[in-house]
Design a protein around this motif. Structure first.
Motif, mmCIF file in Angstrom:
data_model
loop_
_atom_site.group_PDB
_atom_site.id
_atom_site.type_symbol
_atom_site.label_atom_id
_atom_site.label_comp_id
_atom_site.label_asym_id
_atom_site.label_seq_id
_atom_site.Cartn_x
_atom_site.Cartn_y
_atom_site.Cartn_z
ATOM 1 N N ILE A 5 0.866 -1.176 0.000
ATOM 2 C CA ILE A 5 0.000 0.000 0.000
ATOM 3 C C ILE A 5 0.903 1.226 0.000
ATOM 4 O O ILE A 5 1.800 1.327 0.839
ATOM 5 C CB ILE A 5 -0.927 0.046 1.237
ATOM 6 C CG1 ILE A 5 -1.704 -1.257 1.415
ATOM 7 C CG2 ILE A 5 -1.893 1.221 1.137
ATOM 8 C CD1 ILE A 5 -2.543 -1.292 2.686
ATOM 9 N N ASP A 6 0.672 2.147 -0.917
ATOM 10 C CA ASP A 6 1.543 3.323 -0.923
ATOM 11 C C ASP A 6 1.119 4.312 0.158
ATOM 12 O O ASP A 6 0.054 4.200 0.771
ATOM 13 C CB ASP A 6 1.594 3.983 -2.309
ATOM 14 C CG ASP A 6 0.273 4.615 -2.739
ATOM 15 O OD1 ASP A 6 -0.446 5.158 -1.885
ATOM 16 O OD2 ASP A 6 -0.034 4.574 -3.941
ATOM 17 N N GLY A 7 1.989 5.291 0.398
ATOM 18 C CA GLY A 7 1.756 6.237 1.485
ATOM 19 C C GLY A 7 0.506 7.080 1.302
ATOM 20 O O GLY A 7 -0.182 7.397 2.282
ATOM 21 N N PHE A 8 0.194 7.454 0.065
ATOM 22 C CA PHE A 8 -1.018 8.221 -0.182
ATOM 23 C C PHE A 8 -2.251 7.447 0.276
ATOM 24 O O PHE A 8 -3.140 7.985 0.930
ATOM 25 C CB PHE A 8 -1.172 8.529 -1.676
ATOM 26 C CG PHE A 8 -0.173 9.522 -2.206
ATOM 27 C CD1 PHE A 8 0.123 10.682 -1.507
ATOM 28 C CD2 PHE A 8 0.455 9.305 -3.420
ATOM 29 C CE1 PHE A 8 1.033 11.611 -1.997
ATOM 30 C CE2 PHE A 8 1.365 10.223 -3.922
ATOM 31 C CZ PHE A 8 1.661 11.378 -3.212
ATOM 32 N N GLU A 9 -2.298 6.153 -0.067
ATOM 33 C CA GLU A 9 -3.454 5.343 0.281
ATOM 34 C C GLU A 9 -3.538 5.117 1.788
ATOM 35 O O GLU A 9 -4.635 5.127 2.368
ATOM 36 C CB GLU A 9 -3.404 4.004 -0.459
ATOM 37 C CG GLU A 9 -4.655 3.153 -0.309
ATOM 38 C CD GLU A 9 -5.899 3.814 -0.869
ATOM 39 O OE1 GLU A 9 -7.002 3.438 -0.442
ATOM 40 O OE2 GLU A 9 -5.766 4.708 -1.731
ATOM 41 N N VAL A 10 -2.394 4.921 2.443
ATOM 42 C CA VAL A 10 -2.393 4.772 3.903
ATOM 43 C C VAL A 10 -2.958 6.029 4.547
ATOM 44 O O VAL A 10 -3.815 5.970 5.434
ATOM 45 C CB VAL A 10 -0.975 4.489 4.431
ATOM 46 C CG1 VAL A 10 -0.954 4.534 5.963
ATOM 47 C CG2 VAL A 10 -0.479 3.137 3.950
ATOM 48 N N CYS A 11 -2.477 7.181 4.110
ATOM 49 C CA CYS A 11 -2.962 8.450 4.645
ATOM 50 C C CYS A 11 -4.469 8.594 4.421
ATOM 51 O O CYS A 11 -5.217 8.954 5.335
ATOM 52 C CB CYS A 11 -2.208 9.611 3.991
ATOM 53 S SG CYS A 11 -2.704 11.245 4.583
ATOM 54 N N ARG A 12 -4.907 8.300 3.212
ATOM 55 C CA ARG A 12 -6.326 8.421 2.884
ATOM 56 C C ARG A 12 -7.178 7.494 3.761
ATOM 57 O O ARG A 12 -8.232 7.893 4.276
ATOM 58 C CB ARG A 12 -6.549 8.083 1.410
ATOM 59 C CG ARG A 12 -7.988 8.292 0.953
ATOM 60 C CD ARG A 12 -8.158 7.924 -0.515
ATOM 61 N NE ARG A 12 -7.461 8.854 -1.391
ATOM 62 C CZ ARG A 12 -6.364 8.585 -2.076
ATOM 63 N NH1 ARG A 12 -5.807 7.381 -1.993
ATOM 64 N NH2 ARG A 12 -5.812 9.484 -2.865
ATOM 65 N N MET A 13 -6.726 6.266 3.960
ATOM 66 C CA MET A 13 -7.488 5.304 4.754
ATOM 67 C C MET A 13 -7.577 5.730 6.215
ATOM 68 O O MET A 13 -8.626 5.574 6.859
ATOM 69 C CB MET A 13 -6.848 3.917 4.631
ATOM 70 C CG MET A 13 -6.965 3.320 3.232
ATOM 71 S SD MET A 13 -5.968 1.825 2.997
ATOM 72 C CE MET A 13 -6.948 0.640 3.929
ATOM 73 N N LEU A 14 -6.503 6.278 6.745
ATOM 74 C CA LEU A 14 -6.521 6.749 8.133
ATOM 75 C C LEU A 14 -7.485 7.919 8.300
ATOM 76 O O LEU A 14 -8.251 7.973 9.269
ATOM 77 C CB LEU A 14 -5.110 7.158 8.576
ATOM 78 C CG LEU A 14 -4.113 6.016 8.754
ATOM 79 C CD1 LEU A 14 -2.712 6.558 9.023
ATOM 80 C CD2 LEU A 14 -4.529 5.095 9.905
ATOM 81 N N ARG A 15 -7.455 8.836 7.364
ATOM 82 C CA ARG A 15 -8.350 9.997 7.465
ATOM 83 C C ARG A 15 -9.812 9.586 7.274
ATOM 84 O O ARG A 15 -10.718 10.164 7.894
ATOM 85 C CB ARG A 15 -7.957 11.062 6.444
ATOM 86 C CG ARG A 15 -6.577 11.699 6.691
ATOM 87 C CD ARG A 15 -6.430 12.255 8.088
ATOM 88 N NE ARG A 15 -5.198 12.998 8.285
ATOM 89 C CZ ARG A 15 -4.366 12.802 9.290
ATOM 90 N NH1 ARG A 15 -4.636 11.873 10.217
ATOM 91 N NH2 ARG A 15 -3.279 13.528 9.415
ATOM 92 N N GLU A 16 -10.047 8.590 6.430
ATOM 93 C CA GLU A 16 -11.420 8.099 6.243
ATOM 94 C C GLU A 16 -11.963 7.477 7.521
ATOM 95 O O GLU A 16 -13.168 7.456 7.759
ATOM 96 C CB GLU A 16 -11.471 7.095 5.099
ATOM 97 C CG GLU A 16 -11.365 7.734 3.721
ATOM 98 C CD GLU A 16 -11.331 6.715 2.602
ATOM 99 O OE1 GLU A 16 -11.247 5.497 2.907
ATOM 100 O OE2 GLU A 16 -11.404 7.123 1.425
#
Length: 231
Positions: free
Chosen positions: A59-70
């Motif tokens: 999982i790239d960093g953008f997706e990790v960040c997005r999932m945490l914020r979601e």
């Protein structure tokens, strides 16, 4: 107990360098080497801050960040990018990252960013006393860290809320992007003013009825931003 900092990067030497310096500063370093492991640790360990590389396996960093914020996890996130490309920085900020550092980075700069973001988070978690502040269709509850428009709750990130609260408290006063970096981000010399522009644009999209013709957060050309009160 030492504050936990999560470092997520697939380059072990970078993780080791950051972890070593974190321990020197009195932090506990949690280490992950891919996005999936980093996401799991972020969810299970509740770190004070996350240092998150962009290009990673699984999982790239953008997706990790997005999932945490979601999941409405507002832990401060500092993105690491190997390239100085503007698109990487802007995308990271738009999906909810608080800050970014470009590789190769100065350890001193990174430590300053970490301390600033943690200091800001501690302040945020200390509730303020105060009544609701009403500006046109916007109502701000400083003690609850909530903002409503027409009685509808607006989901804001920590940084977005800070900007609204600060500008509203200083209504009609114009602040330069450099001043907002110092007041909101908490550092004077390391910040990139692009961070302010991206955060303001994202904020307008949430609180303004028409972000192209804002009523609340206005721009003073060649000077900076100010809060109008919706008049």
């Amino acid at each position: 107990m030492d504050k936990k900092i999560l470092v997520v990067d697939d380059e072990k030497n970078i993780v080791d360098i950051i972890a070593f310096n974190l321990k020197r500063e009195g932090y506990e370093a949690l280490c992950a080497y891919d996005g999936e492991e980093g996401l799991n640790l972020a969810l299970s360990e509740n770190p004070e801050l996350i240092i998150l590389d962009i290009m990673m396996p699984k999982i790239d960093g953008f997706e990790v960040c997005r999932m945490l914020r979601e999941k409405n996890i507002q832990t401060p996130i500092i993105m690491l990018t190997a390239r100085a490309e503007e698109t990487d920085k802007v995308l990271g900020l738009e999906i909810g990252a608080d800050d970014y550092v470009t590789k190769p980075f100065s350890v001193k700069e990174l430590m300053a960013r970490i301390k600033s973001n943690i200091r800001r988070r501690v302040t945020d978690l200390t509730p303020e006393k105060g009544d609701a502040l009403v500006y046109g269709e916007i109502t701000i509850y400083p003690d609850k860290y909530e903002i409503y428009r027409k009685n509808e709750l607006i989901e804001l990130t920590r940084r977005e809320f800070e900007i609204v609260k600060f500008l509203a408290a200083n209504q009609t006063q114009v602040f330069s992007r450099e001043a907002l970096l110092e007041k909101i981000w908490g550092y004077e010399y390391f910040g990139d003013v692009r961070s302010v522009d991206v955060t303001i644009r994202r904020l307008r999209a949430k609180i303004e009825e028409n972000s192209e013709s804002p009523r609340y957060i206005l721009t003073k050309r060649a000077v900076g931003y100010y809060f109008s009160g919706g008049n």
